[in-house]
Scaffold this motif. Sequence first.
Motif, short mmCIF file in Angstrom:
data_model
loop_
_atom_site.label_atom_id
_atom_site.label_comp_id
_atom_site.label_asym_id
_atom_site.label_seq_id
_atom_site.Cartn_x
_atom_site.Cartn_y
_atom_site.Cartn_z
N VAL A 1 -38.68 35.54 -36.08
CA VAL A 1 -37.86 36.72 -35.82
C VAL A 1 -38.52 37.98 -36.37
N ALA A 2 -39.08 37.88 -37.58
CA ALA A 2 -39.74 39.03 -38.18
C ALA A 2 -40.91 39.49 -37.32
N GLN A 3 -41.70 38.55 -36.82
CA GLN A 3 -42.83 38.89 -35.97
C GLN A 3 -42.36 39.51 -34.65
N HIS A 4 -41.30 38.96 -34.08
CA HIS A 4 -40.75 39.49 -32.83
C HIS A 4 -40.30 40.93 -33.02
N CYS A 5 -39.63 41.21 -34.12
CA CYS A 5 -39.17 42.58 -34.38
C CYS A 5 -40.34 43.55 -34.55
N SER A 6 -41.37 43.11 -35.24
CA SER A 6 -42.51 43.99 -35.45
C SER A 6 -43.21 44.34 -34.13
N ARG A 7 -43.11 43.46 -33.14
CA ARG A 7 -43.76 43.69 -31.86
C ARG A 7 -42.88 44.44 -30.86
N ASN A 8 -41.54 44.35 -31.04
CA ASN A 8 -40.66 44.84 -29.98
C ASN A 8 -39.61 45.85 -30.40
N LEU A 9 -39.25 45.93 -31.68
CA LEU A 9 -38.11 46.76 -32.07
C LEU A 9 -38.33 48.23 -31.75
N LEU A 10 -39.49 48.78 -32.08
CA LEU A 10 -39.72 50.20 -31.84
C LEU A 10 -39.66 50.51 -30.35
N ASP A 11 -40.27 49.69 -29.52
CA ASP A 11 -40.20 49.91 -28.08
C ASP A 11 -38.76 49.87 -27.59
N HIS A 12 -37.97 48.97 -28.15
CA HIS A 12 -36.56 48.87 -27.77
C HIS A 12 -35.82 50.15 -28.15
#
Length: 292
Positions: free
Chosen positions: A122-133
């Motif tokens: 989950v941490a890795q997913h957030c680092s890759r996608n949260l800002l774009d979201h």
Amino acid sequence: MRTSRKGSVEMPAFVRQLVKETEKRVTSFFKGGRGGGAGELSEGEEGGEEEGVIPSPYLDRPVLDKHMQEGCASWGLTYALASMQGWRAHMEDFHNCFPQLGGELAHWGFFAVYDGHAGSVVAQHCSRNLLDHILGTGEQQAVLQTAGRLSRYKSRGVLEDQYPAEICSNLPQHTSLKVSSMPKQGSLDNISIILVCFPAAPQLSPEALHQEAELEDFLESKVAEIFEELSATGDEPDLLSVLTVLASTVIPGLPPGGGLQSKRNCIISAYYQQKEVRRSRLAQELSPTDAN
């Protein structure tokens, strides 16, 4: 940039034993309560080697390799990151450091540490996608402002014993020192710290440095005075005794909001200096006199 240093600190034996016993009991519970669930484990599980037993999330020695990163924005913001695996068996933290976004957000930055819990997915997913979201919501500034308030709340106390001007003057050094100190202070988690310094942050001044030097000289003299007074009984005073007396003393010039706690390093150093002086003096007094 990456620096390495092998761990010289061992996890206390009782902590390792407590973790292992807890893990075995939790494993037994999720396998259907064999051996009474939270009770005694069934035969064959004692060594923790049975196939399917959850491996320990902790190491016998901490991994003290540090990942360091620093940067700045064109409008004056600077930042530094330090992270360390520590006692955990795997590094589960991820982070984002974007000091300057583009377009209408050219004067905005985005910084985040994603704390992995029982895994890094989950941490890795957030680092890759949260800002774009966030940038795709159409409410970027509102979301970023809310995240900023949360970030300020979460960061309280990270370096409460330091002056802001002192921190901003050397962000990489302070992030590195803080991360290095955490395993010694008992932290068993992954450790990640981002420090951000804004253009309006206070700067060091000669007057402030002079006041700081005067305060430390005063504290060192008071520690020496208290140490000598307590030593008059014949016993060497411990650090707690010296701190107790010092805490009841009026000390001008302490940092606002920091109090005596903010100068603990200076006080502890002064105490051990007096301790060494006393031991050297006693050794000289007990040594045989030179016949010549």
